[in-house]
Write a protein that holds these residues in place. Structure first.
Motif, PDB file in Angstrom:
ATOM      1  N   LYS A 256      10.799 -17.549   6.239  1.00  0.00           N
ATOM      2  CA  LYS A 256       9.548 -18.224   6.587  1.00  0.00           C
ATOM      3  C   LYS A 256       9.014 -17.776   7.951  1.00  0.00           C
ATOM      4  CE  LYS A 256       7.518 -22.867   6.612  1.00  0.00           C
ATOM      5  NZ  LYS A 256       7.805 -24.315   6.464  1.00  0.00           N
ATOM      6  N   HIS A 257       9.929 -17.426   8.876  1.00  0.00           N
ATOM      7  CA  HIS A 257       9.523 -17.045  10.226  1.00  0.00           C
ATOM      8  C   HIS A 257       9.659 -15.551  10.489  1.00  0.00           C
ATOM      9  CE1 HIS A 257       8.966 -21.130  11.912  1.00  0.00           C
ATOM     10  NE2 HIS A 257       9.857 -21.472  10.999  1.00  0.00           N
ATOM     11  N   GLY A 258       9.824 -14.766   9.460  1.00  0.00           N
ATOM     12  CA  GLY A 258       9.752 -13.310   9.597  1.00  0.00           C
ATOM     13  C   GLY A 258      10.968 -12.647  10.206  1.00  0.00           C
ATOM     14  N   MET A 259      12.138 -13.278  10.193  1.00  0.00           N
ATOM     15  CA  MET A 259      13.346 -12.660  10.738  1.00  0.00           C
ATOM     16  C   MET A 259      14.027 -11.844   9.647  1.00  0.00           C
ATOM     17  SD  MET A 259      14.900 -15.646  13.192  1.00  0.00           S
ATOM     18  CE  MET A 259      16.233 -14.552  13.675  1.00  0.00           C
ATOM     19  N   ARG A 260      13.980 -10.521   9.804  1.00  0.00           N
ATOM     20  CA  ARG A 260      14.391  -9.624   8.724  1.00  0.00           C
ATOM     21  C   ARG A 260      15.905  -9.439   8.649  1.00  0.00           C
ATOM     22  NH1 ARG A 260      10.522  -4.468   9.206  1.00  0.00           N
ATOM     23  NH2 ARG A 260      11.587  -4.018   7.234  1.00  0.00           N
ATOM     24  N   ALA A 261      16.612  -9.645   9.732  1.00  0.00           N
ATOM     25  CA  ALA A 261      18.076  -9.503   9.745  1.00  0.00           C
ATOM     26  C   ALA A 261      18.666 -10.596  10.630  1.00  0.00           C
ATOM     27  CB  ALA A 261      18.479  -8.118  10.243  1.00  0.00           C
ATOM     28  N   SER A 262      19.714 -11.213  10.164  1.00  0.00           N
ATOM     29  CA  SER A 262      20.344 -12.311  10.902  1.00  0.00           C
ATOM     30  C   SER A 262      21.766 -11.924  11.273  1.00  0.00           C
ATOM     31  CB  SER A 262      20.354 -13.589  10.052  1.00  0.00           C
ATOM     32  OG  SER A 262      21.131 -14.590  10.665  1.00  0.00           O
ATOM     33  N   GLY A 263      22.019 -11.872  12.587  1.00  0.00           N
ATOM     34  CA  GLY A 263      23.371 -11.580  13.039  1.00  0.00           C
ATOM     35  C   GLY A 263      24.331 -12.713  12.745  1.00  0.00           C
TER      36      GLY A 263
END
Length: 596
Positions: free
Chosen positions: A129-136
């Motif tokens: 929803k907030h455009g974060m393409r990769a999550s560590g």
């Protein structure tokens, strides 16, 4: 209630002996270690790290990522894991109804996993929803979950091969053979970045590939490889470079800083320092000059605007400092393995741990410096913008006190000092922490002999304080001379026609050189003092090591410097070398920036 009885109620008495060592008399159950520590450790990590993920989600200004195969697959697999864990919990309840042996861990572990998988799905939804393409955070969670699942996978296979006729073992085996591939697949999918968000104003720029890289690529900086290869093949030109990331551009940084700076100014205006005072005896109002009012500090605005990134970098530095002292302990275990007869797998295990510890330290330190330099660059951008905006609003009286050269100096030279200082600012707390931990572990190896080395460091502290105080005085004097020189040069350049007409060049040159010579004299004294500081603290680790070993050997004839003690102690002394050398330099740099 004793610890033994508590473990019996939680995991089953067949897993523990009188020495609290777990074993499996009943093969229908998995060891408690695999059901608690290995299951709950990744879950605990996700719940703790979700705070940082929430911070990045709330501060993200990207658009919504459209639904695609990758994020739909991730959400579907997470839902399958939740359903599978619900089935496991239902089977446990069914066993209880049939009065089969069931322990507390069989209830708690599925509940913990269900809540954690639900949190993972929630983070995945808000990342999209907030455009974060990769999550560590999700990457490390699924990596830990995969590693933690390996021991139980081995146990389930061994139990299945041992007693295939048992229905409980058959169900546990089938359930885990479904659970484990799903976890591994989730880890693999989290290695890739999602599709870009909906169109933004930055789409026409040649964007940096960092945003489009998966988290493993960001972790190892492999997204930078194309530019490095291009620079190896030919000289880089402007067209080869990428555009700034949106969050690093002045259009994003300046409004964020300006919001907090205006808030600081409003607090100053509404503070208890009145602009005017009223005298009842004379019935007069005395206006207080602006110069007598307390100036607003820019530090709160900088902390509010960029403090979050700085704190996260400080956490990386803290993790690196902790791992820094893990290597000497592993080295101690490895030397002990060589001296004694232990299983060969322990030697390989210690060696792999040493390699892994060094690798993780390198990654943490690289990302720490990258993040700190980014914070410093953002602070410089905000300060340059604030100085330039202030120069356009200066009154005529203020313009007489500040020349164009001084303002340019503030924007180009003084603001750059924040970039240079930010990366090493954490040494103010990190250096004492490293020195304290090193002395603590050295006490365990060499005993009270460490006090001899500690005495050397304590004796050197007053010398460092005197030198730092003297450097501060010289820095103030240098700033005064520099401002005089810049102001005089500005007057010379403005009146160059008159100087040429009356042939006044030699006299004005003499005035400029006179001020410049004074400035050079101060710079020379500062260089001598800095050299003295560097020399003292370069000799400090050697003096500390020598006096500590000398005191240890002389204090007691039974004290022998064995290889184990020597190598571990030298490793700890080497750990102290960097903070001992950097701490005085950082203190001097902070003093210089404070003067500016």
């Amino acid at each position: 209630m004793s610890l033994n009885s508590t473990l019996d109620n939680f995991c089953g008495s067949q897993f523990w002996d009188s020495n609290l060592t777990w074993y499996t008399e009943d093969p229908t159950f998995t060891p408690c270690f695999e059901k608690t520590v290995l299951v709950w450790a990744p879950c605990l990590f996700l719940w703790l790290a979700s705070v940082f993920e929430a911070y990045y989600i709330l501060n993200s200004k990207e658009g919504v990522i459209p639904w695609n195969v990758l994020n739909i697959t991730k959400l579907s697999l997470t839902s399958l894991l939740i359903v599978l864990t619900f089935v496991d919990l239902g089977v446990t309840v069914h066993k209880t109804s049939e009065e089969q042996p069931v322990y507390d861990v069989d209830y708690y572990s599925p509940i913990v996993k269900i809540l954690t998988f639900a949190l993972s799905a929630t983070i995945l939804h808000y990342n999209r929803k907030h455009g974060m393409r990769a999550s560590g955070v999700l990457f490390f969670f699924w990596l830990l979950a995969t590693l933690a699942a390996l021991p139980q996978l081995r146990s389930e296979i061994l139990l299945h091969n041992g007693k295939e006729e048992d229905e409980n073992i058959r169900y546990n085996f089938i359930s885990y053979m479904i659970y484990f591939p799903l976890v591994v697949l989730m880890f693999v999918l989290n290695c890739f970045a999602d599709l870009p968000a909906s169109p933004t104003k930055f789409d026409n720029l040649r964007m940096c590939p960092e945003n489009a890289a998966g988290f493993p690529s960001r972790l190892t900086f492999s997204w930078f490889d194309p530019l490095a290869i291009t620079g190896f093949r030919k000289s880089l030109v402007e067209s080869d470079l990428w555009a700034l990331n949106p969050q690093d551009s002045s259009s994003e940084i300046v409004p964020k800083f300006e919001k907090f700076w205006q808030r600081t100014l409003r607090k100053r205006e509404t503070s208890n320092n009145p602009k005017a005072t009223f005298t009842r005896t004379t019935a007069t109002v005395d206006l207080k000059p602006e110069t007598e009012r307390k100036p607003a500090s820019i530090l709160p605005a900088l902390c509010l605007a960029f403090g979050g990134q700085f704190v996260f970098g400080s956490i990386l530095k803290l993790a690196n400092d902790i791992l820094l002292f893990l290597s000497p302990q592993l080295l101690n275990l490895l030397i002990g393995f060589v001296k004694t007869k232990q299983p060969i797998w322990k030697g390989y295990f210690y060696a792999v741990l040493l390699l892994g510890c060094a690798t993780v330290q390198t990654m943490l330190l690289a990302h720490y410096f990258t993040r700190m330099y980014l914070v410093g660059m953002r602070i410089r951008t905000a300060l340059t913008s604030a100085i330039y905006r202030k120069s356009l609003r200066m009154s005529n009286s203020a313009r007489k006190e500040s020349t164009v050269g001084e303002i340019v100096n503030l924007m180009s030279v003084d603001a750059q000092r924040f970039v240079e200082l930010t990366a090493y600012l954490n040494m103010i707390w990190s250096a004492p922490l490293q020195i304290t931990l090193a002395l603590y572990f050295l006490w365990g190896v060499l005993g009270p002999s460490v006090l001899a080395g500690l005495a050397v460091m304590i004796i050197l502290i007053p010398f460092n304080a005197l030198i730092a105080n003297r450097v501060k005085t010289l820095q103030i004097r240098q700033m005064k001379y520099k401002d005089e020189r810049v102001k005089l040069m500005n007057e010379v350049l403005n009146g160059i026609k008159v100087l040429k007409m009356y042939a006044w060049e030699p006299s004005f040159e003499e005035q400029v050189l006179k001020i410049r010579n004074k400035e050079m004299k101060v710079l020379k004294q500062t260089a001598y003092l800095n050299s003295a500081t560097s020399f003292i603290w370069a000799c400090a680790p050697f003096l500390v090591t020598f006096l500590t070993f000398f005191t240890y050997v002389v204090s007691d004839p039974t004290h022998l410097l064995t290889p184990e003690k020597m190598f571990v102690s030298i490793s700890l002394f080497f750990t102290m070398h960097l903070p001992l050398g950097l701490l005085p330099l950082v203190v001097v740099s902070v003093i210089e920036v404070d003067d500016y």
